[in-house]
Design an enzyme around this catalytic site. Structure first.
Site, mmCIF file in Angstrom:
data_model
loop_
_atom_site.group_PDB
_atom_site.id
_atom_site.type_symbol
_atom_site.label_atom_id
_atom_site.label_comp_id
_atom_site.label_asym_id
_atom_site.label_seq_id
_atom_site.Cartn_x
_atom_site.Cartn_y
_atom_site.Cartn_z
ATOM 1 N N THR A 72 -45.599 -2.852 19.391
ATOM 2 C CA THR A 72 -44.991 -2.336 20.628
ATOM 3 C C THR A 72 -46.076 -1.755 21.535
ATOM 4 O OG1 THR A 72 -42.916 -1.949 19.477
ATOM 5 C CG2 THR A 72 -43.208 -0.787 21.556
ATOM 6 N N ASN A 155 -38.541 -13.496 15.231
ATOM 7 C CA ASN A 155 -38.255 -12.592 14.112
ATOM 8 C C ASN A 155 -36.881 -12.810 13.486
ATOM 9 O OD1 ASN A 155 -37.979 -11.559 16.867
ATOM 10 N ND2 ASN A 155 -36.901 -9.842 15.912
ATOM 11 N N GLN A 183 -44.847 -12.103 13.951
ATOM 12 C CA GLN A 183 -44.271 -12.795 12.789
ATOM 13 C C GLN A 183 -45.174 -13.924 12.291
ATOM 14 O OE1 GLN A 183 -41.790 -11.661 11.115
ATOM 15 N NE2 GLN A 183 -40.958 -10.177 12.570
ATOM 16 N N SER A 203 -48.790 -6.641 14.157
ATOM 17 C CA SER A 203 -48.302 -5.402 13.558
ATOM 18 C C SER A 203 -48.562 -5.423 12.051
ATOM 19 C CB SER A 203 -46.796 -5.306 13.843
ATOM 20 O OG SER A 203 -46.299 -4.108 13.340
ATOM 21 N N HIS A 205 -47.266 -3.588 9.588
ATOM 22 C CA HIS A 205 -46.181 -3.359 8.619
ATOM 23 C C HIS A 205 -45.338 -4.593 8.353
ATOM 24 C CE1 HIS A 205 -42.470 -2.809 11.177
ATOM 25 N NE2 HIS A 205 -43.375 -2.574 12.112
ATOM 26 N N THR A 241 -58.377 9.340 18.181
ATOM 27 C CA THR A 241 -59.040 9.165 16.884
ATOM 28 C C THR A 241 -58.316 8.096 16.081
ATOM 29 O OG1 THR A 241 -59.748 11.449 16.946
ATOM 30 C CG2 THR A 241 -59.795 10.376 14.790
ATOM 31 N N CYS A 330 -25.019 -4.616 14.274
ATOM 32 C CA CYS A 330 -23.650 -4.325 13.840
ATOM 33 C C CYS A 330 -23.273 -2.900 14.191
ATOM 34 C CB CYS A 330 -23.547 -4.445 12.325
ATOM 35 S SG CYS A 330 -23.337 -6.100 11.794
HETATM 36 N N1 PLP Z 1 -42.444 -8.347 18.122
HETATM 37 C C1 PLP Z 1 -41.786 -8.915 17.099
HETATM 38 C C2 PLP Z 1 -41.583 -10.404 17.072
HETATM 39 C C3 PLP Z 1 -41.274 -8.138 16.067
HETATM 40 O O1 PLP Z 1 -40.599 -8.706 15.061
HETATM 41 C C4 PLP Z 1 -41.461 -6.732 16.135
HETATM 42 C C5 PLP Z 1 -40.878 -5.853 15.094
HETATM 43 O O2 PLP Z 1 -39.719 -5.959 14.749
HETATM 44 C C6 PLP Z 1 -42.171 -6.185 17.203
HETATM 45 C C7 PLP Z 1 -42.650 -7.028 18.173
HETATM 46 C C8 PLP Z 1 -42.432 -4.693 17.286
HETATM 47 O O3 PLP Z 1 -43.411 -4.344 16.329
HETATM 48 P P1 PLP Z 1 -43.786 -2.840 15.920
HETATM 49 O O4 PLP Z 1 -42.763 -2.405 14.959
HETATM 50 O O5 PLP Z 1 -45.130 -2.940 15.281
HETATM 51 O O6 PLP Z 1 -43.856 -2.034 17.171
#
Ligand code: PLP
Length: 684
Positions: A72, A155, A183, A203, A205, A241, A330
């Site tokens: 993001t 995603n 993704q 990203s 995570h 930092t 949902c």
């Molecule tokens: N873009 C896509 C395709 C994602 O799947 C996601 C997370 O769900 C994001 C952006 C946002 O990523 P982050 O959680 O690192 O801000």
């Protein structure tokens, strides 16, 4: 053991990434801007991770690769940079993004367009039924566009974008190009150096690093405006930092990608996905995949099953300790259809009923074996509870079952002794489900009744006559479904009588020859007329229940505006203490039988436990209120929603000791979950 099939949402942290993060926090905790040895060590760590990432992402020389807090932030930085460079550019009046982008992209476009006062038009590039961008649209608009945003892979569906086709469609366009690579990381080569991509956020995570670490690729020469100014870290491109533990963990994940051992390749993942797909098709006859598998990441499956809501499937999987995600957002009452699937033009039922199952490349054969076994168990549970699209088991019907549809309530009254049943207030949308339930129990219907006389009830009656003609009542009936010339409908030891009220009727259920009805099914009746027919102890089952009250007494009906009764809650951590304080408490599992069936053995052996799904609660309410008014009743379910409804309903009706397990089973450590054994007598 939990089977986590939601890797597109986030992933667990790889053990080596965890170890690297701890090392960076505890031992090598230096600030990379410090010039002493501890700082230099940290700086060397950052440089090493960046160099590895540059190589793996094929960024080439001259490009920048920044550490960010996640995608993001990367998207904001890229959008701000691109839009800031467009100020005063009179040839540009458009910003384009794929219709299926993650919300972070269109929201960032809107936000920075407003903040910078650019007033550019923002347009979504349509996608086709396969989820691929409309390249003709892109070609047509790209000459006026200042920024084009297209994700590498989606995603929700895993659909891989045709980046070469997009690049060709951008030929001659002045547009900057942002490719959301979230993704794709570790699953799909993006060839950043070879393509004209200007910005690509990633990203950590989504690929086994912790939350809070990401990367942003910026092509050499692409406009750049820092999102954060300050101490000049990251070559002044991103101050603050550095998140050293996140960077160290991401470095360990990238090393795992490099070693070729820890993470599986695309071909292996394809094989795993094929096995999961087979298990799904077997478990849920009629299942459709919402995106073409050959155009999707080999880690994602998005599907829908006719007649089964996304919510029901999620509850089912969760009961089997399988974590999947709704392909749509949902709310408690209704699933909002997925905008991604809607953009692809899929039918409403597919967009609203979508479920996403996604795996990461660290899974192994044994994990997939277990996942497939659990998926098959889910299918089996549906078959046993008459919810599978095919091959259901016969069931014994007894008592009252409530079917909800957008706030409207339909009731099926069944008697296992006389093997007969009655349906009240069925709606056309419920006919498939009801026909399934009726066929599984195979009792003839004595009547299909309406309390309100509304047209939908009559329509449902006609549809049922087409679907299950062999089970329909064989006597002529009036417009409300009441058998002509009959004073009462006998259902075993109980009988149903009625009072005409305006266009509708109140249906009174009680013991044969007993004056006061135990239960009344009411439509649009006012309290005044009801008071002539029901007693103060008669439970009223409403035709609509938006407020999720389940049932009322006449006095509650009179106090319609009454404040919501406070519900007594037990927190998960207090469960054991609650049980020792209330050893006589009855724990009531209000989840549906198809969820209960997948649950394991009781972990609170001394507790008295009962299974009573919310849909069958009317059968027990009277007894709890009259025979056990002081006995503590602790309701539980998966998330605490349904148990809250049950506890609240009982409290409102006057029970002094109705409790809900706040947050539900989801918040309990699995070892402490109260479970009961499914009742085999429910099946024949
Ligand atoms: N873009 C896509 C395709 C994602 O799947 C996601 C997370 O769900 C994001 C952006 C946002 O990523 P982050 O959680 O690192 O801000």
């Amino acid at each position: 053991m939990e089977i986590y099939l939601d890797a597109n949402a986030t992933t667990p942290v790889l053990p080596q990434a965890k170890a690297a993060a701890i090392q960076a926090m505890v031992e090598d905790y230096g600030n990379p801007s410090s010039v002493h040895s501890t700082g230099l060590k940290a700086k060397a760590l950052i440089d090493g991770v960046r160099a590895r990432a540059q190589r793996l992402l094929d960024t080439g020389d001259g490009a920048s690769l920044l550490f960010t807090s996640g995608a993001t932030e990367g998207i904001q930085t890229a959008v701000l940079s691109a839009l800031n460079s467009l100020r005063g550019n009179l040839k540009i009046d458009l910003l384009l993004y794929g219709a299926t982008e993650h919300k972070a992209v269109p929201e960032a476009l809107k936000h920075w367009n407003e903040v910078l006062g650019l007033r550019l038009q923002i347009l979504a590039i349509p996608v086709d039924t396969q989820g691929r961008h409309d390249l003709a649209f892109l070609r047509q608009h790209s000459a006026r566009a200042g920024l084009v945003c297209t994700m590498a892979a989606n995603n929700e569906t895993g659909v891989i974008s045709d980046l070469d086709g997009i690049e060709a469609a951008l030929a001659g366009s002045p547009a900057l190009w942002l490719v959301d690579g979230v993704q794709a990381l570790g699953k799909l080569p993006l060839r950043l150096q070879a393509r004209r991509i200007d910005y690509a956020p990633f990203s950590g995570h989504k690929l086994y690093a912790p939350k809070g670490i990401g990367l942003l690729y910026v092509r050499a020469g692409a406009p750049f405006t820092p999102l954060m100014a300050g101490g000049g870290q990251e070559g002044s491109l991103r101050s603050g930092t550095e998140n050293m533990s996140g960077i160290a963990a991401l470095g360990a994940v990238l090393a795992a990608l490099d070693d070729g051992q820890t993470l599986r390749d695309a071909a292996t993942m394809q094989g795993f996905r094929a096995r999961l797909g087979e298990a799904l098709v077997e478990a849920f006859p009629g299942l459709v995949f919402n995106a073409p598998l050959d155009l999707s990441l080999p880690t994602t499956l998005n599907f829908a099953v006719p007649g089964l809501s996304s919510r029901l499937l999620q509850d089912l999987f969760d009961a089997a300790d399988v974590r999947v995600s709704g392909g749509s957002a949902c709310s408690a009452a209704k699933a909002a259809p997925s905008f991604v699937l809607q953009a692809m033009g899929l039918p409403d039922w597919q967009a609203a009923g979508a479920v996403r199952l996604s795996i990461g490349p660290a899974v192994d054969e044994a994990f997939i074996d277990e996942a497939c076994a659990r998926i098959r168990a889910c299918g089996e549970s549906l078959r046993r509870h008459c919810l599978s699209p095919a091959n259901n088991f016969p069931t014994i019907g007894d008592g009252i079952t409530r079917f909800m549809q957008d706030g409207a309530c339909c009731y099926l009254l069944a008697d296992s002794v006389s093997k007969s049943c009655v349906l009240i207030d069925a709606r056309p949308e419920q006919v498939c489900r009801l026909a399934q339930a009726l066929t599984c129990q195979a009792y003839p219907l004595l009547a299909v009744l309406s309390t309100t006389g509304e047209a939908e009830h009559a329509q449902a009656r006609e549809l049922l006559a087409e679907t299950v003609p062999e089970l329909m009542p064989n006597k002529p009936a009036d417009a409300l479904g009441w058998p002509l010339g009959q004073a009462a409908i006998t259902l075993g030891a109980q009988e149903l009588t009625r009072k005409i009220d305006g266009q509708g009727q109140v249906l009174l259920l009680g013991k044969v020859a007993c004056a006061t009805p135990v239960l009344a099914f009411i439509g649009l009746n006012d309290a005044e007329s009801l008071s002539a027919w029901v007693g103060s102890e008669t439970l009223l089952a409403p035709a609509r229940d938006e407020a999720q009250q389940l049932a009322l007494f006449l006095k509650n009906e009179r106090q319609a505006e009454e404040e919501e009764a406070a519900v007594q809650q037990v927190q998960g951590a207090q469960l054991k203490a609650f049980m020792s304080y209330h050893p006589d408490a009855l724990l009531i599992d209000v989840r549906e039988p198809y969820e209960q069936f997948l649950s394991h053995t009781p972990e609170l052996p001394t507790a008295q436990m009962e299974a009573l799904p919310l849909s069958r609660m009317l059968n027990a309410m009277q007894a709890w209120l009259s025979e056990q008014p002081q006995r503590p009743l602790l309701f539980f379910c998966r998330t605490g929603n349904r148990s809250r409804q049950a506890a609240l309903a009982l409290t409102r009706l006057g029970h002094a000791q109705a409790w809900t397990l706040a947050g539900g089973l989801a918040l309990l450590p699995s070892a402490a979950r109260p479970m009961h054994q499914p009742d085999p007598a429910l099946y024949v």
